[in-house]
Design a protein around this motif. Structure first.
Motif, short mmCIF file in Angstrom:
data_model
loop_
_atom_site.label_atom_id
_atom_site.label_comp_id
_atom_site.label_asym_id
_atom_site.label_seq_id
_atom_site.Cartn_x
_atom_site.Cartn_y
_atom_site.Cartn_z
N VAL A 34 1.24 -1.20 -0.29
CA VAL A 34 0.32 -0.09 -0.21
C VAL A 34 0.52 1.09 -0.09
O VAL A 34 0.99 2.11 -1.02
CB VAL A 34 -0.51 -0.12 0.97
CG1 VAL A 34 -1.88 1.45 1.28
CG2 VAL A 34 -2.49 -1.32 1.05
N GLU A 35 1.85 1.54 1.29
CA GLU A 35 2.95 2.65 0.58
C GLU A 35 3.24 2.53 -0.29
O GLU A 35 4.02 3.50 -1.43
CB GLU A 35 4.00 2.32 2.06
CG GLU A 35 2.71 2.56 3.57
CD GLU A 35 4.03 2.05 4.18
OE1 GLU A 35 5.27 2.12 4.36
OE2 GLU A 35 2.93 2.11 5.42
N TRP A 36 3.77 1.59 -0.86
CA TRP A 36 4.77 1.65 -2.00
C TRP A 36 4.05 1.96 -3.46
O TRP A 36 4.27 2.90 -4.49
CB TRP A 36 4.93 0.25 -2.72
CG TRP A 36 6.30 0.09 -3.72
CD1 TRP A 36 7.11 0.15 -4.21
CD2 TRP A 36 5.99 0.87 -5.01
NE1 TRP A 36 8.08 0.59 -4.85
CE2 TRP A 36 6.76 0.50 -6.37
CE3 TRP A 36 4.31 1.08 -5.89
CZ2 TRP A 36 6.67 0.56 -7.86
CZ3 TRP A 36 4.16 0.14 -7.26
CH2 TRP A 36 5.63 1.08 -8.02
N PHE A 37 2.37 2.41 -3.21
CA PHE A 37 1.91 2.59 -4.58
C PHE A 37 1.20 3.98 -3.98
O PHE A 37 0.89 4.65 -4.51
CB PHE A 37 0.57 1.95 -4.23
CG PHE A 37 0.33 0.80 -5.43
CD1 PHE A 37 0.56 0.31 -7.20
CD2 PHE A 37 0.86 -0.91 -5.02
CE1 PHE A 37 0.50 -0.52 -7.33
CE2 PHE A 37 0.61 -1.33 -5.71
CZ PHE A 37 0.30 -1.66 -7.38
N GLU A 38 1.11 4.38 -2.64
CA GLU A 38 0.81 5.51 -2.37
C GLU A 38 2.35 6.70 -2.88
O GLU A 38 1.71 7.58 -2.85
CB GLU A 38 0.24 5.37 -0.57
CG GLU A 38 -0.88 4.97 -0.49
CD GLU A 38 -0.96 4.98 1.04
OE1 GLU A 38 -2.00 4.81 1.24
OE2 GLU A 38 0.33 5.18 1.92
N SER A 39 3.68 6.03 -2.47
CA SER A 39 4.37 7.26 -2.71
C SER A 39 4.58 6.94 -4.43
O SER A 39 5.54 7.73 -4.66
CB SER A 39 5.91 6.19 -2.02
OG SER A 39 6.06 5.39 -2.77
N HIS A 40 4.41 6.10 -5.22
CA HIS A 40 4.35 6.30 -6.52
C HIS A 40 3.05 6.13 -7.19
O HIS A 40 2.75 6.64 -8.40
CB HIS A 40 4.82 5.36 -7.17
CG HIS A 40 6.75 4.87 -6.64
ND1 HIS A 40 6.48 4.11 -5.35
CD2 HIS A 40 7.05 4.59 -7.26
CE1 HIS A 40 7.51 3.39 -5.12
NE2 HIS A 40 8.40 3.99 -6.32
N GLY A 41 2.27 7.28 -7.07
CA GLY A 41 1.19 8.20 -7.53
C GLY A 41 -0.37 7.31 -7.93
O GLY A 41 -0.33 7.94 -7.89
N GLY A 42 -0.45 6.30 -6.58
CA GLY A 42 -1.85 5.78 -6.14
C GLY A 42 -2.34 6.39 -5.87
O GLY A 42 -3.98 6.31 -5.78
N GLY A 43 -1.67 7.39 -4.89
CA GLY A 43 -2.98 8.66 -4.41
C GLY A 43 -2.89 7.32 -2.84
O GLY A 43 -2.96 6.91 -2.08
N SER A 44 -4.28 8.58 -2.84
CA SER A 44 -4.07 8.12 -0.47
C SER A 44 -5.40 7.49 -0.75
O SER A 44 -6.08 6.47 0.12
CB SER A 44 -4.49 9.75 0.72
OG SER A 44 -6.43 10.30 -0.68
N ASN A 45 -6.22 6.99 -1.79
CA ASN A 45 -7.33 6.02 -1.68
C ASN A 45 -6.96 4.76 -2.11
O ASN A 45 -7.50 3.84 -1.88
CB ASN A 45 -8.14 6.42 -2.85
CG ASN A 45 -8.04 6.71 -3.97
OD1 ASN A 45 -6.95 6.14 -4.22
ND2 ASN A 45 -8.90 5.93 -4.59
N VAL A 46 -5.68 3.96 -1.94
CA VAL A 46 -5.14 2.43 -2.12
C VAL A 46 -5.48 1.66 -0.52
O VAL A 46 -6.38 0.65 -1.35
CB VAL A 46 -3.55 2.93 -1.91
CG1 VAL A 46 -3.16 1.50 -2.35
CG2 VAL A 46 -3.18 4.13 -3.75
N ARG A 47 -5.58 1.91 0.46
CA ARG A 47 -5.70 1.32 1.05
C ARG A 47 -7.21 1.10 1.29
O ARG A 47 -8.13 -0.03 1.99
CB ARG A 47 -5.76 2.20 2.41
CG ARG A 47 -5.00 1.35 3.90
CD ARG A 47 -5.46 2.17 5.18
NE ARG A 47 -4.06 2.86 4.53
CZ ARG A 47 -2.51 2.52 4.89
NH1 ARG A 47 -2.77 0.82 4.90
NH2 ARG A 47 -1.44 2.84 4.49
#
Length: 82
Positions: free
Chosen positions: A11-24
């Motif tokens: 989740v943190e990887w995606f958040e830090s690579h443009g996934g935004g805050s709704n990944v979780r």
């Protein structure tokens, strides 16, 4: 490493690579369909996963439809750590 720790890292990887805050809240969704990753970034993602978790993915695992979701990928990684 337990399932929650693996999922948290992804989740943190995606958040830090443009996934935004709704990944979780969308870990069961296909991350390609969500637009969180493209084919070039996928190579980086796989390299980061294999380095972080000291694993190598097989062609069969790449073909598994669950590989394209955070929940499914978490289960695959946990099984490899078995």
């Amino acid at each position: 490493m337990n399932m929650e720790e693996i999922k948290q890292w992804i989740v943190e990887w995606f958040e830090s690579h443009g996934g935004g805050s709704n990944v979780r809240s969308h870990t069961a969704d296909n991350y390609f369909d969500k637009g969180w990753i493209d084919s070039f970034m996928f190579i980086t993602f796989i390299a980061d996963l294999e380095e972080r978790f000291k694993i190598t993915f097989s062609n069969e695992e790449f073909q598994d439809r669950s590989f394209a979701t955070i929940d499914g990928l978490t289960a695959i990684i946990e099984k490899k750590h078995g």
